[in-house]
Design a protein around this motif. Structure first.
Motif, PDB file in Angstrom:
ATOM      1  N   SER A  75       4.871   1.562  -1.552  1.00 26.58           N
ATOM      2  CA  SER A  75       4.285   1.500  -0.215  1.00 26.58           C
ATOM      3  C   SER A  75       2.940   2.213  -0.221  1.00 26.58           C
ATOM      4  N   ASP A  76       1.937   1.580   0.368  1.00 27.47           N
ATOM      5  CA  ASP A  76       0.607   2.170   0.440  1.00 27.47           C
ATOM      6  C   ASP A  76      -0.087   1.635   1.687  1.00 27.47           C
ATOM      7  N   CYS A  85       2.149  -3.052   1.678  1.00 32.36           N
ATOM      8  CA  CYS A  85       0.735  -2.668   1.632  1.00 32.36           C
ATOM      9  C   CYS A  85       0.017  -3.404   2.763  1.00 32.36           C
ATOM     10  N   ARG A 104      -2.063   9.102  -6.051  1.00 29.48           N
ATOM     11  CA  ARG A 104      -0.645   8.828  -5.793  1.00 29.48           C
ATOM     12  C   ARG A 104      -0.248   7.427  -6.229  1.00 29.48           C
ATOM     13  N   HIS A 105      -1.224   6.571  -6.491  1.00 30.37           N
ATOM     14  CA  HIS A 105      -0.936   5.149  -6.651  1.00 30.37           C
ATOM     15  C   HIS A 105      -1.598   4.607  -7.911  1.00 30.37           C
ATOM     16  N   ASP A 154      -5.926   5.725  -5.868  1.00 30.25           N
ATOM     17  CA  ASP A 154      -5.654   7.060  -5.372  1.00 30.25           C
ATOM     18  C   ASP A 154      -4.712   7.749  -6.362  1.00 30.25           C
ATOM     19  N   THR A 179      -3.188   2.426   2.656  1.00 24.83           N
ATOM     20  CA  THR A 179      -4.643   2.530   2.565  1.00 24.83           C
ATOM     21  C   THR A 179      -5.254   1.518   1.603  1.00 24.83           C
ATOM     22  N   ALA A 180      -4.519   1.104   0.583  1.00 26.49           N
ATOM     23  CA  ALA A 180      -5.080   0.218  -0.447  1.00 26.49           C
ATOM     24  C   ALA A 180      -5.466  -1.132   0.125  1.00 26.49           C
ATOM     25  N   LEU A 225      -5.773   0.331  -5.720  1.00 28.14           N
ATOM     26  CA  LEU A 225      -4.665   1.264  -5.916  1.00 28.14           C
ATOM     27  C   LEU A 225      -5.059   2.300  -6.954  1.00 28.14           C
TER      28      LEU A 225
END
Length: 326
Positions: free
Chosen positions: A81-82, A104, A9-10, A7, A84-85, A5
Protein backbone atom coordinates in the motif's frame (compact mmCIF):
# COMPACT_ATOMS: atom_id res chain seq x y z
CA UNK A 1 7.82 15.28 -11.82
CA UNK A 2 6.42 11.81 -11.23
CA UNK A 3 7.20 10.19 -7.94
CA UNK A 4 7.96 6.50 -8.26
CA UNK A 5 8.16 3.80 -5.62
CA UNK A 6 11.49 5.13 -4.44
CA UNK A 7 10.70 6.40 -0.97
CA UNK A 8 12.84 4.56 1.64
CA UNK A 9 9.72 2.68 2.73
CA UNK A 10 8.90 1.47 -0.77
CA UNK A 11 11.67 -0.35 -2.55
CA UNK A 12 9.78 -2.19 -5.28
CA UNK A 13 11.86 -0.77 -8.10
CA UNK A 14 15.13 -1.08 -6.23
CA UNK A 15 14.41 -4.70 -5.39
CA UNK A 16 13.63 -5.43 -9.02
CA UNK A 17 16.94 -3.93 -10.14
CA UNK A 18 18.85 -5.82 -7.46
CA UNK A 19 17.21 -9.08 -8.54
CA UNK A 20 17.96 -8.44 -12.19
CA UNK A 21 21.38 -6.80 -12.07
CA UNK A 22 23.04 -7.13 -8.68
CA UNK A 23 22.63 -10.76 -7.68
CA UNK A 24 25.50 -13.15 -7.09
CA UNK A 25 26.39 -16.07 -9.34
CA UNK A 26 23.52 -18.10 -7.89
CA UNK A 27 21.05 -15.33 -8.56
CA UNK A 28 20.62 -14.35 -4.90
CA UNK A 29 21.02 -11.02 -3.15
CA UNK A 30 22.24 -11.64 0.39
CA UNK A 31 20.81 -9.40 3.14
CA UNK A 32 24.30 -8.51 4.33
CA UNK A 33 25.07 -7.04 0.92
CA UNK A 34 21.94 -4.87 0.73
CA UNK A 35 23.40 -1.58 1.99
CA UNK A 36 26.49 -1.92 -0.17
CA UNK A 37 24.45 -2.69 -3.23
CA UNK A 38 22.11 0.22 -2.61
CA UNK A 39 25.11 2.52 -2.27
CA UNK A 40 26.59 1.27 -5.53
CA UNK A 41 23.33 2.03 -7.28
CA UNK A 42 23.92 5.71 -6.50
CA UNK A 43 21.50 7.87 -8.42
CA UNK A 44 19.26 5.00 -9.44
CA UNK A 45 16.87 6.49 -11.93
CA UNK A 46 13.24 5.51 -11.83
CA UNK A 47 10.11 6.95 -13.36
CA UNK A 48 10.20 10.37 -14.99
CA UNK A 49 13.20 12.15 -13.57
CA UNK A 50 12.85 10.98 -9.97
CA UNK A 51 16.15 9.86 -8.44
CA UNK A 52 16.93 7.86 -5.38
CA UNK A 53 20.44 7.87 -4.01
CA UNK A 54 22.42 6.42 -1.16
CA UNK A 55 21.31 9.26 1.10
CA UNK A 56 17.66 8.31 0.69
CA UNK A 57 18.45 4.66 1.28
CA UNK A 58 20.24 5.42 4.51
CA UNK A 59 17.84 7.83 6.17
CA UNK A 60 15.49 7.17 9.08
CA UNK A 61 13.14 5.06 6.99
CA UNK A 62 15.83 2.68 5.80
CA UNK A 63 15.09 -0.23 8.11
CA UNK A 64 11.47 -0.34 7.01
CA UNK A 65 12.46 0.01 3.36
CA UNK A 66 15.05 -2.71 3.81
CA UNK A 67 12.38 -5.14 4.97
CA UNK A 68 10.08 -4.35 2.08
CA UNK A 69 12.92 -4.56 -0.42
CA UNK A 70 14.01 -7.92 0.95
CA UNK A 71 10.47 -9.29 0.76
CA UNK A 72 10.38 -8.20 -2.89
CA UNK A 73 13.75 -9.74 -3.63
CA UNK A 74 12.66 -13.12 -2.31
CA UNK A 75 9.11 -12.44 -3.55
CA UNK A 76 7.49 -13.18 -0.19
CA UNK A 77 5.54 -9.91 -0.01
CA UNK A 78 1.80 -10.41 0.60
CA UNK A 79 0.40 -6.87 0.41
CA UNK A 80 1.52 -3.41 -0.65
CA UNK A 81 0.00 0.00 0.00
CA UNK A 82 1.31 3.44 -0.94
CA UNK A 83 -0.74 6.64 -0.96
CA UNK A 84 1.97 8.85 -2.50
CA UNK A 85 3.53 6.91 -5.41
CA UNK A 86 2.54 7.92 -8.93
CA UNK A 87 4.44 5.31 -10.96
CA UNK A 88 5.05 1.58 -10.62
CA UNK A 89 8.04 0.55 -12.72
CA UNK A 90 8.66 -2.36 -15.05
CA UNK A 91 8.56 -5.77 -13.35
CA UNK A 92 8.36 -4.16 -9.91
CA UNK A 93 6.28 -6.98 -8.43
CA UNK A 94 6.81 -9.54 -11.18
CA UNK A 95 6.25 -13.13 -10.00
CA UNK A 96 5.56 -12.13 -6.40
CA UNK A 97 3.32 -15.16 -6.09
CA UNK A 98 2.21 -14.46 -2.51
CA UNK A 99 1.09 -10.89 -3.22
CA UNK A 100 -2.65 -10.60 -2.58
CA UNK A 101 -3.34 -6.87 -2.52
CA UNK A 102 -1.94 -3.68 -4.04
CA UNK A 103 -3.40 -0.31 -3.11
CA UNK A 104 -1.83 2.74 -4.75
CA UNK A 105 -4.60 5.32 -5.27
CA UNK A 106 -2.34 8.00 -6.80
CA UNK A 107 -0.54 5.81 -9.31
CA UNK A 108 -1.06 7.07 -12.86
CA UNK A 109 1.21 4.63 -14.68
CA UNK A 110 2.12 0.97 -14.27
CA UNK A 111 5.09 -0.45 -16.18
CA UNK A 112 5.60 -3.57 -18.26
CA UNK A 113 4.88 -6.85 -16.44
CA UNK A 114 4.80 -4.92 -13.16
CA UNK A 115 2.35 -7.36 -11.55
CA UNK A 116 2.61 -10.21 -14.05
CA UNK A 117 2.55 -13.68 -12.58
CA UNK A 118 1.24 -12.55 -9.19
CA UNK A 119 -0.92 -15.63 -8.98
CA UNK A 120 -2.45 -14.77 -5.57
CA UNK A 121 -3.37 -11.18 -6.42
CA UNK A 122 -7.06 -10.55 -5.73
CA UNK A 123 -7.33 -6.82 -5.09
CA UNK A 124 -5.94 -3.85 -7.01
CA UNK A 125 -6.83 -0.24 -6.17
CA UNK A 126 -5.47 2.32 -8.66
CA UNK A 127 -8.25 4.84 -9.16
CA UNK A 128 -6.02 7.36 -10.97
CA UNK A 129 -4.37 4.94 -13.39
CA UNK A 130 -4.25 6.48 -16.88
CA UNK A 131 -1.48 4.46 -18.56
CA UNK A 132 -0.71 0.75 -18.41
CA UNK A 133 2.18 -0.90 -20.23
CA UNK A 134 2.55 -4.31 -21.84
CA UNK A 135 1.55 -7.29 -19.75
CA UNK A 136 1.19 -5.33 -16.50
CA UNK A 137 -1.36 -7.75 -15.05
CA UNK A 138 -0.63 -10.82 -17.16
CA UNK A 139 -1.36 -14.24 -15.62
CA UNK A 140 -2.82 -12.87 -12.40
CA UNK A 141 -4.95 -15.98 -12.15
CA UNK A 142 -6.75 -15.07 -8.89
CA UNK A 143 -7.86 -11.60 -10.02
CA UNK A 144 -11.66 -11.57 -10.48
CA UNK A 145 -12.46 -7.90 -11.11
CA UNK A 146 -10.76 -4.61 -11.93
CA UNK A 147 -11.94 -1.02 -12.18
CA UNK A 148 -9.75 1.68 -13.69
CA UNK A 149 -12.07 4.63 -14.34
CA UNK A 150 -9.37 6.90 -15.83
CA UNK A 151 -7.47 4.43 -18.03
CA UNK A 152 -7.82 5.66 -21.62
CA UNK A 153 -5.86 3.05 -23.56
CA UNK A 154 -5.17 -0.57 -22.80
CA UNK A 155 -1.87 -2.32 -23.52
CA UNK A 156 -0.75 -5.46 -25.29
CA UNK A 157 -1.28 -8.57 -23.14
CA UNK A 158 -2.55 -6.36 -20.32
CA UNK A 159 -4.74 -9.04 -18.72
CA UNK A 160 -3.63 -12.01 -20.80
CA UNK A 161 -4.11 -15.30 -18.99
CA UNK A 162 -6.17 -13.85 -16.13
CA UNK A 163 -8.40 -16.89 -16.13
CA UNK A 164 -10.54 -15.88 -13.12
CA UNK A 165 -11.22 -12.34 -14.33
CA UNK A 166 -14.99 -11.90 -14.58
CA UNK A 167 -15.69 -8.17 -14.51
CA UNK A 168 -13.76 -5.28 -16.07
CA UNK A 169 -14.71 -1.62 -15.74
CA UNK A 170 -12.79 0.62 -18.15
CA UNK A 171 -15.24 3.39 -19.06
CA UNK A 172 -12.63 5.74 -20.57
CA UNK A 173 -10.76 3.23 -22.74
CA UNK A 174 -10.84 3.98 -26.47
CA UNK A 175 -8.66 1.18 -27.82
CA UNK A 176 -8.42 -2.47 -26.80
CA UNK A 177 -4.84 -3.49 -27.55
CA UNK A 178 -3.43 -6.73 -28.98
CA UNK A 179 -4.22 -9.79 -26.87
CA UNK A 180 -5.42 -7.55 -24.03
CA UNK A 181 -7.88 -10.15 -22.68
CA UNK A 182 -6.40 -13.19 -24.43
CA UNK A 183 -7.52 -16.35 -22.66
CA UNK A 184 -9.63 -14.60 -20.01
CA UNK A 185 -12.03 -17.52 -20.01
CA UNK A 186 -14.24 -16.24 -17.15
CA UNK A 187 -14.69 -12.70 -18.51
CA UNK A 188 -18.40 -11.97 -18.84
CA UNK A 189 -19.20 -8.46 -17.62
CA UNK A 190 -18.30 -4.88 -18.56
CA UNK A 191 -20.33 -2.80 -16.09
CA UNK A 192 -21.34 0.84 -16.50
CA UNK A 193 -21.07 0.83 -20.29
CA UNK A 194 -17.36 0.10 -20.09
CA UNK A 195 -16.94 -0.50 -23.83
CA UNK A 196 -19.05 2.41 -25.03
CA UNK A 197 -16.05 4.61 -25.88
CA UNK A 198 -14.07 1.89 -27.64
CA UNK A 199 -13.35 2.69 -31.29
CA UNK A 200 -10.75 -0.03 -32.09
CA UNK A 201 -10.37 -3.65 -31.06
CA UNK A 202 -6.96 -5.06 -31.96
CA UNK A 203 -5.64 -8.48 -32.94
CA UNK A 204 -6.58 -11.34 -30.59
CA UNK A 205 -7.98 -8.90 -28.02
CA UNK A 206 -10.67 -11.24 -26.70
CA UNK A 207 -9.34 -14.54 -28.05
CA UNK A 208 -10.98 -17.49 -26.25
CA UNK A 209 -13.00 -15.36 -23.86
CA UNK A 210 -15.52 -18.16 -23.75
CA UNK A 211 -17.80 -16.67 -21.05
CA UNK A 212 -18.65 -13.53 -23.04
CA UNK A 213 -22.31 -13.42 -24.05
CA UNK A 214 -22.85 -9.90 -25.38
CA UNK A 215 -20.66 -7.10 -26.70
CA UNK A 216 -22.02 -3.57 -27.16
CA UNK A 217 -19.56 -1.06 -28.66
CA UNK A 218 -21.48 1.84 -30.24
CA UNK A 219 -18.31 3.78 -31.20
CA UNK A 220 -16.38 0.83 -32.56
CA UNK A 221 -15.75 0.75 -36.31
CA UNK A 222 -12.61 -1.39 -36.41
CA UNK A 223 -12.29 -4.99 -35.27
CA UNK A 224 -8.94 -6.53 -36.17
CA UNK A 225 -8.21 -10.11 -37.15
CA UNK A 226 -9.10 -12.85 -34.65
CA UNK A 227 -10.23 -10.24 -32.14
CA UNK A 228 -13.10 -12.39 -30.84
CA UNK A 229 -11.99 -15.73 -32.25
CA UNK A 230 -13.19 -18.77 -30.29
CA UNK A 231 -15.43 -16.78 -27.95
CA UNK A 232 -17.68 -19.81 -27.85
CA UNK A 233 -20.41 -18.24 -25.68
CA UNK A 234 -20.74 -14.97 -27.59
CA UNK A 235 -24.30 -14.55 -28.87
CA UNK A 236 -24.76 -10.89 -29.76
CA UNK A 237 -22.52 -8.09 -31.07
CA UNK A 238 -23.74 -4.53 -31.57
CA UNK A 239 -21.36 -1.97 -33.02
CA UNK A 240 -20.73 1.15 -35.13
CA UNK A 241 -23.58 3.43 -34.10
CA UNK A 242 -21.72 6.39 -35.62
CA UNK A 243 -22.38 8.99 -38.32
CA UNK A 244 -18.83 10.09 -39.15
CA UNK A 245 -18.06 8.74 -42.60
CA UNK A 246 -14.29 8.79 -42.06
CA UNK A 247 -14.66 6.45 -39.07
CA UNK A 248 -16.65 4.00 -41.16
CA UNK A 249 -14.57 4.05 -44.34
CA UNK A 250 -11.33 3.65 -42.39
CA UNK A 251 -12.80 0.92 -40.24
CA UNK A 252 -13.50 -2.74 -40.94
CA UNK A 253 -14.18 -6.18 -39.57
CA UNK A 254 -10.97 -8.16 -39.99
CA UNK A 255 -9.97 -11.66 -41.01
CA UNK A 256 -11.32 -14.36 -38.69
CA UNK A 257 -12.58 -11.64 -36.35
CA UNK A 258 -15.47 -13.79 -35.06
CA UNK A 259 -14.31 -17.19 -36.29
CA UNK A 260 -15.37 -20.17 -34.19
CA UNK A 261 -17.83 -18.11 -32.15
CA UNK A 262 -20.21 -21.04 -32.16
CA UNK A 263 -23.09 -19.20 -30.46
CA UNK A 264 -22.98 -15.93 -32.43
CA UNK A 265 -26.47 -15.64 -33.89
CA UNK A 266 -26.77 -11.85 -34.14
CA UNK A 267 -24.49 -9.14 -35.51
CA UNK A 268 -25.88 -5.58 -35.54
CA UNK A 269 -24.08 -2.79 -37.44
CA UNK A 270 -25.87 0.50 -36.88
CA UNK A 271 -24.03 3.16 -38.87
CA UNK A 272 -26.39 4.75 -41.43
CA UNK A 273 -23.56 6.26 -43.50
CA UNK A 274 -22.15 3.50 -45.70
CA UNK A 275 -21.46 -0.23 -45.34
CA UNK A 276 -18.67 -1.04 -42.89
CA UNK A 277 -15.96 -2.90 -44.86
CA UNK A 278 -15.64 -6.66 -44.33
CA UNK A 279 -12.04 -7.78 -44.95
CA UNK A 280 -12.78 -11.43 -45.62
CA UNK A 281 -15.80 -13.72 -45.63
CA UNK A 282 -13.97 -15.92 -43.13
CA UNK A 283 -14.58 -13.30 -40.43
CA UNK A 284 -17.68 -15.29 -39.49
CA UNK A 285 -16.40 -18.82 -40.07
CA UNK A 286 -17.74 -21.33 -37.60
CA UNK A 287 -20.69 -19.17 -36.49
CA UNK A 288 -24.44 -19.77 -36.86
CA UNK A 289 -24.43 -16.79 -39.23
CA UNK A 290 -22.06 -18.62 -41.57
CA UNK A 291 -24.17 -21.76 -41.20
CA UNK A 292 -27.28 -19.88 -42.28
CA UNK A 293 -29.14 -19.85 -38.96
CA UNK A 294 -27.90 -16.49 -37.66
CA UNK A 295 -28.61 -12.97 -38.87
CA UNK A 296 -26.82 -9.72 -39.68
CA UNK A 297 -28.82 -6.54 -39.08
CA UNK A 298 -28.08 -3.19 -40.79
CA UNK A 299 -30.00 0.08 -41.33
CA UNK A 300 -32.85 -0.36 -43.80
CA UNK A 301 -31.47 2.41 -46.04
CA UNK A 302 -28.27 0.39 -46.54
CA UNK A 303 -29.82 -3.05 -46.89
CA UNK A 304 -29.25 -3.37 -50.64
CA UNK A 305 -25.79 -1.80 -50.38
CA UNK A 306 -24.70 -4.43 -47.86
CA UNK A 307 -26.16 -7.26 -49.90
CA UNK A 308 -24.01 -6.22 -52.87
CA UNK A 309 -20.91 -5.00 -51.02
CA UNK A 310 -17.56 -6.79 -51.27
CA UNK A 311 -17.55 -9.90 -49.06
CA UNK A 312 -20.87 -8.97 -47.47
CA UNK A 313 -22.56 -10.25 -50.62
CA UNK A 314 -21.58 -13.77 -49.54
CA UNK A 315 -24.03 -13.36 -46.63
CA UNK A 316 -26.74 -11.57 -48.65
CA UNK A 317 -29.52 -13.96 -47.64
CA UNK A 318 -28.65 -13.47 -43.97
CA UNK A 319 -28.66 -9.64 -43.99
CA UNK A 320 -31.81 -7.92 -42.70
CA UNK A 321 -33.02 -4.44 -41.82
CA UNK A 322 -32.74 -3.49 -38.15
CA UNK A 323 -36.26 -3.78 -36.69
CA UNK A 324 -37.66 -0.72 -34.89
CA UNK A 325 -37.57 -2.39 -31.48
CA UNK A 326 -33.92 -3.56 -31.65
Amino acid sequence: MEKGLTDPRHYAAIAQVLRANSADAEGQVKPADMAQKLQKMGDFRYGEGYNVGYDKGMDAGYSEGYGIAQSLIDRSITSFSDDTAEVIGNAAFNLCTSLESVECPKVTRIGETALAGCESLERVIMDNLTTADTGAFGNCVALTSVSFPKLTQSAKNLFRGCTALESVELPAVEEIADSCFYGCTALSTFPNQSLHNVTDVALNSFYKCSALRKIVMPQCTRIEGQAFMSCSGLQLVQMADVTREDMVTSGYIGTLAFANCGSLTTLVIRTPVTPLPLKNINALNGTPIAAGTGKIYVPSALLDSYKSATNWSYYADRIFAIPPDM
